[in-house]
Write a protein that holds these residues in place. Structure first.
Motif, PDB file in Angstrom:
ATOM      1  N   VAL A 189      11.318  -6.375   5.234  1.00 47.62           N
ATOM      2  CA  VAL A 189      11.697  -6.489   3.835  1.00 47.62           C
ATOM      3  C   VAL A 189      10.505  -6.095   2.979  1.00 47.62           C
ATOM      4  O   VAL A 189       9.394  -6.596   3.150  1.00 47.62           O
ATOM      5  CB  VAL A 189      12.141  -7.930   3.499  1.00 47.62           C
ATOM      6  CG1 VAL A 189      12.359  -8.079   1.998  1.00 47.62           C
ATOM      7  CG2 VAL A 189      13.425  -8.262   4.248  1.00 47.62           C
ATOM      8  N   ARG A 190      10.757  -5.165   2.075  1.00 47.23           N
ATOM      9  CA  ARG A 190       9.644  -4.611   1.307  1.00 47.23           C
ATOM     10  C   ARG A 190       9.406  -5.396   0.019  1.00 47.23           C
ATOM     11  O   ARG A 190       8.282  -5.529  -0.429  1.00 47.23           O
ATOM     12  CB  ARG A 190      10.003  -3.160   0.953  1.00 47.23           C
ATOM     13  CG  ARG A 190       8.910  -2.370   0.343  1.00 47.23           C
ATOM     14  CD  ARG A 190       7.797  -2.046   1.301  1.00 47.23           C
ATOM     15  NE  ARG A 190       8.273  -1.305   2.443  1.00 47.23           N
ATOM     16  CZ  ARG A 190       7.470  -0.810   3.374  1.00 47.23           C
ATOM     17  NH1 ARG A 190       6.168  -0.982   3.298  1.00 47.23           N
ATOM     18  NH2 ARG A 190       7.965  -0.168   4.404  1.00 47.23           N
ATOM     19  N   SER A 249       0.838  -1.201   0.000  1.00 40.65           N
ATOM     20  CA  SER A 249       0.000   0.000   0.000  1.00 40.65           C
ATOM     21  C   SER A 249       0.873   1.251   0.000  1.00 40.65           C
ATOM     22  O   SER A 249       0.470   2.293  -0.483  1.00 40.65           O
ATOM     23  CB  SER A 249      -0.955  -0.002   1.184  1.00 40.65           C
ATOM     24  OG  SER A 249      -0.215  -0.010   2.381  1.00 40.65           O
ATOM     25  N   GLU A 250       2.090   1.110   0.544  1.00 42.18           N
ATOM     26  CA  GLU A 250       3.013   2.236   0.451  1.00 42.18           C
ATOM     27  C   GLU A 250       4.454   1.773   0.485  1.00 42.18           C
ATOM     28  O   GLU A 250       4.774   0.669   0.925  1.00 42.18           O
ATOM     29  CB  GLU A 250       2.738   3.261   1.561  1.00 42.18           C
ATOM     30  CG  GLU A 250       2.745   2.689   2.957  1.00 42.18           C
ATOM     31  CD  GLU A 250       2.402   3.746   4.005  1.00 42.18           C
ATOM     32  OE1 GLU A 250       1.579   4.630   3.700  1.00 42.18           O
ATOM     33  OE2 GLU A 250       2.972   3.684   5.105  1.00 42.18           O
ATOM     34  N   ILE A 251       5.336   2.624   0.017  1.00 40.35           N
ATOM     35  CA  ILE A 251       6.758   2.303  -0.054  1.00 40.35           C
ATOM     36  C   ILE A 251       7.513   3.634   0.011  1.00 40.35           C
ATOM     37  O   ILE A 251       6.990   4.667  -0.419  1.00 40.35           O
ATOM     38  CB  ILE A 251       7.069   1.516  -1.362  1.00 40.35           C
ATOM     39  CG1 ILE A 251       8.502   0.985  -1.352  1.00 40.35           C
ATOM     40  CG2 ILE A 251       6.816   2.365  -2.600  1.00 40.35           C
ATOM     41  CD1 ILE A 251       8.770  -0.016  -2.474  1.00 40.35           C
ATOM     42  N   SER A 252       8.718   3.601   0.583  1.00 43.45           N
ATOM     43  CA  SER A 252       9.471   4.859   0.667  1.00 43.45           C
ATOM     44  C   SER A 252      10.218   5.112  -0.639  1.00 43.45           C
ATOM     45  O   SER A 252      10.436   4.201  -1.432  1.00 43.45           O
ATOM     46  CB  SER A 252      10.472   4.813   1.820  1.00 43.45           C
ATOM     47  OG  SER A 252      11.537   3.951   1.491  1.00 43.45           O
ATOM     48  N   PHE A 253      10.630   6.366  -0.856  1.00 44.53           N
ATOM     49  CA  PHE A 253      11.393   6.699  -2.068  1.00 44.53           C
ATOM     50  C   PHE A 253      12.634   5.828  -2.189  1.00 44.53           C
ATOM     51  O   PHE A 253      12.934   5.308  -3.258  1.00 44.53           O
ATOM     52  CB  PHE A 253      11.813   8.178  -2.039  1.00 44.53           C
ATOM     53  CG  PHE A 253      10.674   9.132  -2.218  1.00 44.53           C
ATOM     54  CD1 PHE A 253       9.810   9.019  -3.295  1.00 44.53           C
ATOM     55  CD2 PHE A 253      10.473  10.160  -1.309  1.00 44.53           C
ATOM     56  CE1 PHE A 253       8.761   9.909  -3.456  1.00 44.53           C
ATOM     57  CE2 PHE A 253       9.434  11.059  -1.468  1.00 44.53           C
ATOM     58  CZ  PHE A 253       8.570  10.933  -2.537  1.00 44.53           C
ATOM     59  N   VAL A 265      14.879  -5.635  -0.621  1.00 46.75           N
ATOM     60  CA  VAL A 265      14.906  -4.210  -0.322  1.00 46.75           C
ATOM     61  C   VAL A 265      13.964  -3.922   0.829  1.00 46.75           C
ATOM     62  O   VAL A 265      12.874  -4.485   0.900  1.00 46.75           O
ATOM     63  CB  VAL A 265      14.452  -3.392  -1.556  1.00 46.75           C
ATOM     64  CG1 VAL A 265      14.269  -1.927  -1.202  1.00 46.75           C
ATOM     65  CG2 VAL A 265      15.448  -3.544  -2.690  1.00 46.75           C
ATOM     66  N   GLY A 266      14.375  -3.051   1.736  1.00 50.86           N
ATOM     67  CA  GLY A 266      13.482  -2.671   2.829  1.00 50.86           C
ATOM     68  C   GLY A 266      14.164  -1.699   3.761  1.00 50.86           C
ATOM     69  O   GLY A 266      15.296  -1.923   4.192  1.00 50.86           O
ATOM     70  N   SER A 294      23.647  -2.727   1.174  1.00 51.14           N
ATOM     71  CA  SER A 294      23.586  -1.309   1.520  1.00 51.14           C
ATOM     72  C   SER A 294      22.680  -1.218   2.736  1.00 51.14           C
ATOM     73  O   SER A 294      22.227  -2.238   3.250  1.00 51.14           O
ATOM     74  CB  SER A 294      22.998  -0.501   0.363  1.00 51.14           C
ATOM     75  OG  SER A 294      21.596  -0.646   0.343  1.00 51.14           O
ATOM     76  N   GLU A 295      22.380  -0.010   3.159  1.00 55.43           N
ATOM     77  CA  GLU A 295      21.545   0.121   4.344  1.00 55.43           C
ATOM     78  C   GLU A 295      20.164  -0.479   4.146  1.00 55.43           C
ATOM     79  O   GLU A 295      19.539  -0.940   5.087  1.00 55.43           O
ATOM     80  CB  GLU A 295      21.403   1.605   4.715  1.00 55.43           C
ATOM     81  CG  GLU A 295      22.676   2.180   5.278  1.00 55.43           C
ATOM     82  CD  GLU A 295      22.413   3.484   6.010  1.00 55.43           C
ATOM     83  OE1 GLU A 295      21.324   4.053   5.801  1.00 55.43           O
ATOM     84  OE2 GLU A 295      23.267   3.900   6.793  1.00 55.43           O
ATOM     85  N   ILE A 296      19.672  -0.433   2.916  1.00 56.71           N
ATOM     86  CA  ILE A 296      18.299  -0.892   2.721  1.00 56.71           C
ATOM     87  C   ILE A 296      18.165  -2.008   1.691  1.00 56.71           C
ATOM     88  O   ILE A 296      17.077  -2.317   1.243  1.00 56.71           O
ATOM     89  CB  ILE A 296      17.353   0.272   2.334  1.00 56.71           C
ATOM     90  CG1 ILE A 296      17.746   0.837   0.972  1.00 56.71           C
ATOM     91  CG2 ILE A 296      17.351   1.357   3.392  1.00 56.71           C
ATOM     92  CD1 ILE A 296      16.619   1.692   0.384  1.00 56.71           C
ATOM     93  N   LYS A 297      19.290  -2.634   1.300  1.00 58.17           N
ATOM     94  CA  LYS A 297      19.152  -3.760   0.374  1.00 58.17           C
ATOM     95  C   LYS A 297      20.283  -4.770   0.566  1.00 58.17           C
ATOM     96  O   LYS A 297      21.351  -4.434   1.095  1.00 58.17           O
ATOM     97  CB  LYS A 297      19.138  -3.283  -1.075  1.00 58.17           C
ATOM     98  CG  LYS A 297      20.520  -2.937  -1.574  1.00 58.17           C
ATOM     99  CD  LYS A 297      20.694  -3.053  -3.066  1.00 58.17           C
ATOM    100  CE  LYS A 297      22.189  -2.869  -3.361  1.00 58.17           C
ATOM    101  NZ  LYS A 297      22.494  -2.480  -4.716  1.00 58.17           N
ATOM    102  N   VAL A 298      19.996  -5.977   0.158  1.00 55.08           N
ATOM    103  CA  VAL A 298      21.033  -6.993   0.055  1.00 55.08           C
ATOM    104  C   VAL A 298      20.888  -7.618  -1.331  1.00 55.08           C
ATOM    105  O   VAL A 298      19.790  -8.034  -1.715  1.00 55.08           O
ATOM    106  CB  VAL A 298      20.868  -8.107   1.125  1.00 55.08           C
ATOM    107  CG1 VAL A 298      21.990  -9.137   0.982  1.00 55.08           C
ATOM    108  CG2 VAL A 298      20.861  -7.517   2.529  1.00 55.08           C
TER     109      VAL A 298
END
Lengths: 402, 402
Positions: free
Chosen positions: B251-252, B193-197, B344-345, B375-379
């Motif tokens: 995890v997104r 329903s939502e996700i960050s940039f 990603v998340g 990275s900070e938000i992905k593997v």
């Protein structure tokens, strides 16, 4: 050596092969040391295809959006021609109407060019580039794209030639010049090597489809040397200019127009201002009237007959009927089974008997004349439709135009 | 009640029926009391057809003329959509990129928006008109038409939303939002329903084709609320915004990218500046490098491996070989039979063991890992090509994303 504007119509740029042919003409002119501005129409059926697309979503779209849509046609052909010339190794750039500085009034789909800011054009020519400009379009004061309506690309070409002080404006088309009459009707019709602006204007308005009147009017106004020639044969063509060789023929050409209807108002009270009322009424609704004849009717009345194009007939009849009291006439009639045949030539004014000779040709051919109108350089007659080709042949022979 | 930018891709405006569907969405939004700016791409195959026309006349046309040609595609769809909306009785106007005040740099065919002069847009919105703007294009400082390259219309929409301070930028597409992974691979993938940039950026750069990176980058920069939704189902869609509900999943999403090749340089002398030389060389030729790993090799040397897109592989290998002396390596090898799978998340950074859990899922599925980058938000991991769908399923299950 000079600056030459060359205009190519939709048929001339319709496909890859034709684009290459045009590119050859353009680059030959450039190689000869000339600056070249090229004006192009939309490819072949592009405009019709776009109109069809529009109709599918809206049967009555706004003219503003139609101009937005249709102007893409020339943008496509201009960029494709530029790419074709690029592939031959010549420096070239395509410009839209607004990039070329063409400012128009705000009359969408039938706008008129107001002025041309030649700054960009001059800069590109200074860089020795061939400049391709989209015909048929410009920009109005709201920064909206406008189109010039029928014959628009010819007008664009002449306007650019005038603004840039070009030495010649060549209109390339699928015929190789202006003929004494339609060669499909009279096979021995002769190509004219030159014709005056006024003669060309009369021929154009009388049904010759070579050049649009607006472009000739503009060429006359700014004294632009024009030339009509074929992109296929590349033959010499016909030059259109202010003054032509006066030794040339008295009658320059014979032409016909079938898109004509006669309207007659009979038994009009014979008091001043009647004609004014009729024709100012029609003018108010942008109905162009051509031949006008006023004759004496019975019992202190008069009859007025005139011709309009068939497309305007219904509106003209409605207007007259709705204003019957204002005009005051007895009877209204019309006839669409008529055709207008005309002779044109600047020499007429100084040559007595030209009109008589035309009437004699028609008499010999047993063709009845319904109406006659003359100007300094033309004589037009209205005859029964179906007789026009016979009339043209008879007149062409009589004046020995072949 | 506010200002909403709506972007529709080429499929959404491909024909009369779809144009009417789009017109319904737009006018529903307008009827709800919103100001509406609509951004459209070219219809269906129009762009491809124009490219084919260009190829016929020139195999290597200039980018400047290609932009002139291709920009007509959006102009056609914009005017047709305007006419469709006109036919429904709503006030509407279509604007080209330059009419909408979109100024770009001069990088033809891949230009970037520099600024937007909203004067005309504001004036049209003040008149309560629905404003249609051609996506994908703008005007550079030479007054030439430019196009924005891939994903350009999304970028146009976000840029217009930012410049006009719109309340929302809706990107209509043929999927109804952003999913935890590709629903064609994992049928019980869940719509977010939502996700960050940042998460959206990682997903986009890792192969999710919903939004182009450039548009998300711009949305993040100017904090534009975006929403991805379907023009067919008109379901809620996925909101992309700065801060999202932190209670949501760690995890997104899970994504893959097969357009990847691994390059390895072995036995590089272990002195400072080696990595710099390799990657500055590649950067100079605009080759994007993704995963990078440096490991200790034998006998005081090191090995460096990295991935590039397959399209860049040959050029990268040539560059490295031609600069062998400068770089100083022993052996060069590459492998195109690899695939990148990523999770990603934004929650990852505060949740220990996320990477380990991903590796466990791959171990359980007997999938070997060649490279790892975090990275900070992905593997991301590099695995054998052909195993990627199995990997995605295993990871999706492990994190219970369904």
């Amino acid at each position: 050596m000079g600056l030459i504007v060359q205009k190519f119509g939709g048929t001339s740029v319709a496909n890859t092969e034709r684009l290459k042919n045009v590119a050859k003409i353009v680059t030959d002119t450039y190689k000869a040391g000339n600056g070249v501005i090229v004006v192009v129409s939309a490819q072949g059926d592009t405009t019709d295809d776009l109109i069809e697309k529009a109709r599918e979503v809206n049967t009555n779209p706004s003219k503003r959006e139609m101009d937005m849509l249709l102007s893409t046609g020339e943008q496509i052909s201009a960029s494709l021609l530029a790419m074709t010339i690029e592939s031959m190794g010549f420096p070239v750039i395509s410009l839209t109407g607004w990039q070329a500085g063409i400012a128009t009034d705000s009359n969408y789909s039938a706008s008129r060019i107001k002025k041309i800011d030649t700054e960009r054009l001059s800069a590109e020519l200074d860089k020795k580039r061939i400049v391709i400009v989209t015909g048929f379009q410009g920009l109005n004061k709201y920064d909206d794209i406008t189109t010039l309506g029928r014959g628009g690309s010819d007008t664009s070409a002449v306007a650019l030639a005038a603004a840039c002080h070009a030495d010649l404006c060549e209109i390339y088309t699928d015929v190789d010049g202006v003929y004494t009459t339609d060669p499909r009707i009279v096979p021995d019709a002769k190509k004219l090597s030159e014709i005056s602006f006024d003669e060309m204007l009369e021929l154009a308005s009388l049904g010759a489809n070579v050049l649009h009147n607006r472009s000739v009017e503009m060429a006359k106004k700014y004294n632009v040397n024009m030339c009509v020639r074929s992109s296929i044969t590349r033959a010499e063509g016909t030059f259109v200019k202010e003054v032509v060789n006066m030794e040339s023929m008295v009658v320059r050409g014979v032409t016909k127009d079938n898109d004509v209807a006669r309207i007659s108002l009979c038994h009009i009270e014979d008091t001043p201002g009647k004609a004014f009322r009729i024709f100012s009424l029609l003018a108010k609704y942008n109905i162009n009237v051509d031949l006008i004849i006023q004759s004496i009717g019975r019992e202190n009345t008069k009859d007025i007959s005139f011709t309009v194009s068939e497309g305007n007939l219904k509106e003209a009849l409605d207007l007259i009927e709705n204003n019957k009291d204002l005009i005051g006439y007895g009877e209204l009639s019309y006839n669409t089974e008529v055709s207008k045949v005309s002779i044109v030539g600047a020499g007429m004014v100084t040559n007595a008997g030209v009109a008589a000779k035309m009437f004699e040709a028609l008499y010999d051919a047993h063709i009845n004349i319904h109406m006659i109108a003359t100007s300094e350089i033309k004589v037009s007659v209205l005859i029964d439709q179906g007789m026009e080709n016979k009339a043209i042949k008879a007149i062409h022979d009589k004046f020995e135009l072949a």
